[in-house]
Design an enzyme around this catalytic site. Structure first.
Site, PDB file in Angstrom:
ATOM      1  N   GLN B 182       0.863  -1.175   0.000  1.00 12.83           N
ATOM      2  CA  GLN B 182       0.000   0.000   0.000  1.00 12.83           C
ATOM      3  C   GLN B 182       0.901   1.228   0.000  1.00 12.83           C
ATOM      4  O   GLN B 182       1.441   1.623   1.032  1.00 12.83           O
ATOM      5  CB  GLN B 182      -0.925  -0.056   1.219  1.00 12.83           C
ATOM      6  N   GLY B 223     -11.684   2.111   4.754  1.00 19.63           N
ATOM      7  CA  GLY B 223     -10.785   1.326   3.912  1.00 19.63           C
ATOM      8  C   GLY B 223      -9.888   2.187   3.033  1.00 19.63           C
ATOM      9  O   GLY B 223     -10.022   3.415   2.987  1.00 19.63           O
ATOM     10  N   HIS B 224      -9.009   1.541   2.306  1.00 18.32           N
ATOM     11  CA  HIS B 224      -8.033   2.287   1.502  1.00 18.32           C
ATOM     12  C   HIS B 224      -8.700   3.009   0.329  1.00 18.32           C
ATOM     13  O   HIS B 224      -9.617   2.502  -0.278  1.00 18.32           O
ATOM     14  CB  HIS B 224      -6.883   1.403   1.010  1.00 18.32           C
ATOM     15  N   ASN B 225      -8.195   4.215   0.081  1.00 19.85           N
ATOM     16  CA  ASN B 225      -8.642   5.039  -1.055  1.00 19.85           C
ATOM     17  C   ASN B 225     -10.079   5.512  -0.940  1.00 19.85           C
ATOM     18  O   ASN B 225     -10.669   5.978  -1.914  1.00 19.85           O
ATOM     19  CB  ASN B 225      -8.437   4.289  -2.376  1.00 19.85           C
TER      20      ASN B 225
END
Lengths: 327, 327, 327
Positions: B182, B223-225
């Site tokens: 990531q 969560g990511h993004n």
């Protein structure tokens, strides 16, 4: 580590059918027990497990003791599951290596916090100004007890618990959230156990209250000004929104959500993953979960559910057509 | 601790009907207020609470001030709830004991992190290489700010928050999960508040973004993004999966889940425990929760739900039979 | 930081259509990629994104490479998404600044814990007596590994994780909860990744077991004596209650709940926010979520749902009336 059956009976009571000198090296369920193992039978419906067990000794009820034929020694107790719980405590007492220090040097304790001399404070805990920790209470590692929050006696607080973070209080004003400072604290009674990474927020004006004997599992969220009655238990990932009032002797299943400002009477039991959207005044078991299904079936049923109210109307129409035919 | 009504008016404005020398020792709701207490009435539907209150002073709207007959002093403000929020801040300002040190010595701050000189870093926080913490931002105890993650000004981050853990990214290859490193970070705007033990993951390639004025409660998962628009608020235990894009001025209720890659427009409100499974383009309130019921009723309804699609077919059949009868 | 296409091919294989000296400064998705950027196309349905991209180089499958006409350089790989995953790892390897020390001095490690010489232990971790941490395993900040819990090799454990808190075990006796000491531990295999603030409880008598290659996202709750099979992945906020047995190669969506003592076969996939209330013996995708709707529609459908069983009876009645008419 070994205990003789005699030692166990001496400590916990019960009637022994067997040799008091027989040694127990392990506690295990009936199906994986060996000759050096002590096991228990609490649910009569599993009595068949008893006949095949290799266990050296089994804790059973008086009724079972009368009828069963096994070579294993028996400890006869009125409530075998409760006896087993006490036995795990005895076992832990004998196996736990006592740490010399009660308060780990890495803990950060404010000089104006009051920690009872018998309390155990694990590594990297933070106890803020004005907080109190009662007698024989044990904070494991990384626990935060916020300003002015009180914990009673004989509590166990697992790693990562946060007691006394700000409640989620804001006033919407011209499209922005104005913070409402959370001026209350958290009051926790005696014999409360709190699971890892669980959060209990401080109250807005009055305190958030957790009564004696409450048991909270991991990752539980308790909002500001919630009141949890004595001996209520909540399983992992449950969430209780602000100002909800939960009675005594309730259980809240894992992942269940209780909305804010609701009241639950004593002895209310909420099934796992159910959402309490209205106050519940009567004791009993309550549920509300979409039944799981293979994905294709679910998709069809869920799509139909979105038109359920219209389906009801269609049934009504059919009924009135048939009714008019009768006439 | 006490403030006079005059001091309050001087600090926060509003019109006083009463004696400016009258002292306030406590803030409390109308129903538990005493003579030394200041209370507020924000919702006109609770106006009846006003007549019986013991409060020494009440914050009310101009409309209420005109009609009500009470012995209590009154502070008249256009928006009593907002005035009350400002009052809690004033109260906290006067009661909070200022800690001498802004950065607790137990915090672990990487030499290449940039912490503003006015930021407050609580005990046992970890601020990694390249991270930035803005002016007047306050990290409470045990907060982690990961590599290269940025926090704006005037943010409040409660205990146990983890900003910038790896997003959950793996490529399935021959039955195993290959890690996708990531490489993005987290960018958090100004005036953001983040509740205890909440997690905001770093992006896979680009950054995860939390805009100005966002408020996240405890145990929230971002969560990511994910992109969260300005002034959006999410209650406890909410979860937003990767790459979801949530608009400004939204609210997400406790325990609600937003699936990955979805978009929510501005001013979308998701009820507690609802699951957002499709993008929502229109402002409004959206819900999806199985209604709770006594367990026996739920069991019957849930079982029937699993054949709902077939029930619809049976209604169709009935309709066509009746239709053919007509002809 | 820059890598040439030649360096990438040398490290990861694949076939290059383009200039090996071309430099890559950034990894990004196709739609935000620039001339200095390497991107990838894994899902053929997004092939249209390829024609408009500004990316300097794109990882594509052999099939795509044959048909596409772009000015970008191409890396041709059998599985572009897997290649991309390996590329992120290569990228991280080149960008990560190696910390000099493997074990941060602020970590609290019991002298009787066994930490492999190659393991990396972040700031403010707690590793208790008898715990073991395997080779090349990395605990980020604030991780707790409880007494006697074992972690295998090459695991990554994010901030705030608690491994080995007590399982939630009590015997109800005369209205109070008697603690069942949790005498088991946690055993975690190799190549396991555990997300921030996730909790894995120790077993009651036997151990809780997480097999090789399991990936758990943030804020996941794993109850005592759960067994999670190899390469199973669970998304954020999922919860698994005590003694559940989850197979290998399963996926559990975000916020999903698995009740206690259930069994899931290998290759079972649970949709986000679904509740598993019975064992699942067949591989496949399973769901159970109330479909979200505008609030007014939901209210009507939810109210009707509470009388669904009676609706079924009314359909039955209608059917029997029509049936009797036929005769």
């Amino acid at each position: 580590m070994a205990l003789s059956l005699g030692q166990i009976i001496d400590s916990l009571g019960g009637r022994l059918i067997g040799d008091p000198k027989q040694l127990v090296h392990k506690l295990a369920p009936l199906d994986t027990a060996q000759a050096d193992t002590l096991s228990f039978l609490s649910n009569p419906k599993y009595q068949s497990h008893l006949t095949g067990t290799q266990a050296g000794c089994v804790i059973v009820s008086p009724a079972v003791a009368e009828t069963v034929k096994v070579t294993a020694a028996l400890i006869v107790a009125d409530n075998p599951y409760h006896y087993f719980a006490k036995l795990t405590q005895l076992w832990r007492q004998h196996t736990r290596v006592k740490d010399e220090t009660l308060v780990h040097p890495s803990a950060v304790i404010h000089p104006l916090a009051k920690v009872d001399a018998t309390a155990r404070i694990g590594p990297l805990c933070v106890i803020e100004r004005g907080a109190q920790v009662g007698a024989n209470t044990w904070l494991k590692s990384g626990v935060t007890v916020g300003e002015d929050c009180h914990l009673g006696d004989r509590c166990i607080v697992h790693a990562g618990v946060v007691i006394g973070a700000d409640g989620f209080g804001f006033a919407l004003f011209e499209g922005r959230w104005e913070k409402i400072e959370q001026l209350g604290a958290v009051r926790i009674g005696n014999d409360v156990e709190i699971g890892a990474n669980t959060c209990i927020d401080r109250g807005a004006l009055d305190d958030t209250v957790i009564e004696d004997g409450v048991k909270l599992d991991n990752l539980v969220q308790i909002g500001h000004n919630v009141h949890v009655g004595a001996n209520t238990a909540m399983a992992g990932c449950a969430g209780v929104a602000g100002s909800a009032r939960i009675g005594a002797n309730c259980t809240v299943g894992g992942g269940a959500i209780v909305l804010g400002h609701l009241e639950l009477a004593d002895d209310v039991h909420i099934s796992a993953a159910s959402v309490v959207m209205r106050s519940i005044r009567q004791p009993g078991q309550y549920s509300g979960v979409f039944p799981i299904d293979d994905n294709a079936s679910w998709e069809k049923n869920a799509a139909t559910l979105r038109q359920l109210h219209r389906l009801r109307d269609r049934i009504k129409s059919l009924e009135s057509v048939l009714e008019s035919q009768k006439k």
